[in-house]
Design a protein around this motif. Structure first.
Motif, mmCIF file in Angstrom:
data_model
loop_
_atom_site.group_PDB
_atom_site.id
_atom_site.type_symbol
_atom_site.label_atom_id
_atom_site.label_comp_id
_atom_site.label_asym_id
_atom_site.label_seq_id
_atom_site.Cartn_x
_atom_site.Cartn_y
_atom_site.Cartn_z
ATOM 1 N N ILE A 191 0.849 -1.194 0.000
ATOM 2 C CA ILE A 191 0.000 0.000 0.000
ATOM 3 C C ILE A 191 0.881 1.239 0.000
ATOM 4 C CG2 ILE A 191 -1.804 1.260 1.252
ATOM 5 C CD1 ILE A 191 -2.621 -1.428 2.512
ATOM 6 N N ILE A 192 0.726 2.084 -1.013
ATOM 7 C CA ILE A 192 1.532 3.298 -1.130
ATOM 8 C C ILE A 192 0.785 4.463 -0.491
ATOM 9 C CG2 ILE A 192 2.826 4.801 -2.677
ATOM 10 C CD1 ILE A 192 2.684 2.687 -4.808
ATOM 11 N N LEU A 193 1.478 5.191 0.377
ATOM 12 C CA LEU A 193 0.924 6.369 1.029
ATOM 13 C C LEU A 193 1.860 7.555 0.833
ATOM 14 C CD1 LEU A 193 0.043 4.803 4.512
ATOM 15 C CD2 LEU A 193 -1.512 5.097 2.589
ATOM 16 N N SER A 194 1.300 8.744 0.879
ATOM 17 C CA SER A 194 2.141 9.939 0.960
ATOM 18 C C SER A 194 2.111 10.432 2.395
ATOM 19 C CB SER A 194 1.645 11.036 0.008
ATOM 20 O OG SER A 194 0.632 11.821 0.612
ATOM 21 N N ILE A 219 -6.293 -0.395 -8.245
ATOM 22 C CA ILE A 219 -5.543 0.628 -8.974
ATOM 23 C C ILE A 219 -6.501 1.370 -9.888
ATOM 24 C CG2 ILE A 219 -3.720 1.012 -10.693
ATOM 25 C CD1 ILE A 219 -2.323 -1.493 -9.608
ATOM 26 N N GLU A 220 -6.490 2.684 -9.798
ATOM 27 C CA GLU A 220 -7.312 3.468 -10.721
ATOM 28 C C GLU A 220 -6.824 3.207 -12.144
ATOM 29 O OE1 GLU A 220 -9.090 7.975 -11.218
ATOM 30 O OE2 GLU A 220 -7.076 7.733 -10.391
ATOM 31 N N TYR A 266 -1.051 6.227 -6.326
ATOM 32 C CA TYR A 266 -1.328 5.521 -5.084
ATOM 33 C C TYR A 266 -2.384 4.443 -5.268
ATOM 34 C CZ TYR A 266 1.230 9.569 -3.536
ATOM 35 O OH TYR A 266 2.203 10.524 -3.406
ATOM 36 N N GLY A 267 -2.124 3.275 -4.681
ATOM 37 C CA GLY A 267 -3.060 2.170 -4.802
ATOM 38 C C GLY A 267 -2.682 1.052 -3.852
ATOM 39 N N MET A 268 -3.365 -0.080 -4.008
ATOM 40 C CA MET A 268 -3.086 -1.268 -3.205
ATOM 41 C C MET A 268 -2.724 -2.391 -4.176
ATOM 42 S SD MET A 268 -5.994 -0.951 -0.198
ATOM 43 C CE MET A 268 -7.434 -1.044 -1.269
ATOM 44 N N LEU A 328 -10.995 2.092 -4.116
ATOM 45 C CA LEU A 328 -11.040 1.887 -2.673
ATOM 46 C C LEU A 328 -9.831 2.485 -1.957
ATOM 47 C CD1 LEU A 328 -12.293 -1.819 -2.559
ATOM 48 C CD2 LEU A 328 -13.638 0.288 -2.462
ATOM 49 N N SER A 329 -8.771 2.775 -2.703
ATOM 50 C CA SER A 329 -7.540 3.257 -2.082
ATOM 51 C C SER A 329 -7.646 4.685 -1.561
ATOM 52 C CB SER A 329 -6.382 3.199 -3.088
ATOM 53 O OG SER A 329 -6.208 1.906 -3.581
#
Length: 423
Positions: A191-194, A219-220, A266-268, A328-329
């Motif tokens: 999971i990518i976060l800023s 992922i969008e 950003y996504g999962m 959902l991310s």
């Protein structure tokens, strides 16, 4: 006799209201403080944060100053003895979470105090974390590297200098992928976060949402719009820390005939998809080709996710839409969305305030973007307190499981191409 009775009643009533007033003050969510006392059960309706989450008026001191990053830096400089207690909170972890470990990557360039609060909320000893600190970040942010010395499951690196619109975000995310893939923890999702985001779900809630995805990525992804194709048809380079266009030569098309998709940084990502990004030839070729594009992070993940055979991938449209809530991310309000932003817009993205709490706590997404502690610390404090309260319950409440089962990517969760997921 009657007079003494009356005086006694008045004194008793005065003591009752005094005790009630002091009790209310003690349970209120203090504004502009990093750590909040635990609020009472939301069913009681008490506590300032819970009133704000329901959209009820509450006394808010917006003039108070936010917590100082200097205090966080001082704590970090004092070493692990000062740092560890903030993370060793008594927070139950159920077996369902332990057998479904997660990997988090935080891409950080500012606000160490805000990053510390985010980490404090998402940290679990059985997960793994990679923090990429921008190479051009101030020393105060660089101090976050101390975390790697204090936690067995936190990795910190400064791989690249990230420039807005450049390839640095992709490079940083891949560097964290590589480090986390080599840990002993066989995590299920990446999971990518800023550093300027905050979670909206507890670790247990995230696990249960991802289990419904069953190996499918979140992922969008939608066909790259014609009016934005200039992003990869023109070469770009970074000059003196700024993205500049090179007009002297045209950028050749990608050598393989594949559909290019647009999405988000950003996504999962499923474990199998992360290994695919790190090891497959086509992923390496696409990332190399997109390096001199504008905002390549909005092209590479979505395009790789749409490739036939990509682990956890799909060929359906999953696009940001406030009404449909497909991605959902991320919960985000863009300037063109028909949803009020009670904070302010920066680069067309809403920076949330405490008045956005009713919207935030109602969202199905796992993360919201974005927050700024210098603008409004209260919204972050209230979310942290709310999440801590839910984590203490060790159960998922008020979750719309019907929605999670029926987003487009969940419908693809047969995951025929996810054999490597279990590796």
């Amino acid at each position: 006799m009657a007079r003494s009775k009356l005086i006694g009643l008045v004194l008793a009533a005065g003591m009752f209201f005094a005790v009630r007033y002091l009790s209310t003050k003690m349970t209120q969510c203090p504004h502009r403080k990093t750590t909040m006392p635990r609020d009472p059960s939301p069913q009681t309706g008490r506590g300032r944060c819970w009133r704000l989450m329901r959209g009820e008026p509450a006394d808010v001191n917006t003039a108070s100053s936010p917590p100082s990053d200097a205090r966080v830096n001082t704590g970090i400089e004092r070493g692990c003895v000062a740092l560890l207690p903030r993370y060793q909170r008594r927070r139950p972890v159920v077996e369902e979470e332990k057998v479904f470990p997660l990997a988090f990557a935080l891409i950080v360039h500012t606000a160490p105090g805000q990053v510390d609060q985010l980490m404090r909320t998402i940290y679990r000893s059985h997960n793994v974390y990679c923090i990429h600190v921008d190479r051009k970040a101030r020393r105060s942010v660089g101090l976050l590297s101390q975390w790697a010395q204090c936690f067995h499951n936190v990795l910190v690196l400064q791989e690249v200098e990230v420039v807005y619109g450049g390839a640095g975000l992709v490079t940083a995310a891949r560097a964290c992928m590589r480090m986390l893939a080599n840990t002993h923890v066989k995590w299920k999702y990446y999971i990518i976060l800023s550093g300027q985001e905050f979670v909206l779900k507890t670790n247990l809630e995230i696990v249960q949402i991802l289990k419904l995805l069953n190996g499918t990525n979140d992922i969008e992804q939608y066909p790259f719009p014609e009016h934005l194709r200039w992003r990869f048809e023109t070469r770009y380079s970074v000059i003196n820390g700024t993205m500049m266009t090179r007009l002297v030569d045209a950028k050749p098309a990608f050598k393989q005939n594949i559909t290019l998709y647009k999405g988000s940084m950003y996504g999962m990502f499923s474990r199998g998809f992360v290994l695919f990004i790190l090891e497959s030839k086509i992923a390496a070729e696409l990332i190399d080709w997109a390096e001199d594009s504008y905002a390549p992070e909005e092209l590479v993940w979505a395009t790789l996710n749409g490739l036939p055979g990509a682990p956890g991938g799909y060929n359906v449209t999953v696009k940001h839409d406030i009404a449909l809530n497909q991605v959902l991310s991320r919960a985000v309000i863009w300037e063109w969305d028909r949803v009020p932003c009670h904070g302010k817009f920066v680069r067309s993205v809403c920076v949330f305030s405490y008045r956005d709490l009713p919207w935030l706590v109602s969202r199905p997404e796992i993360v919201a973007n974005k927050f700024n502690s210098n603008f409004d610390q209260l919204v972050i404090d209230c979310l942290e307190s709310w999440l801590h309260h839910k984590a203490m319950l060790s159960e998922t409440i008020n979750m719309n499981w019907y929605h999670y089962r029926n987003v487009p990517q969940s419908q693809q969760s047969t995951c025929k191409n996810c054999r490597r997921q279990s590796m």
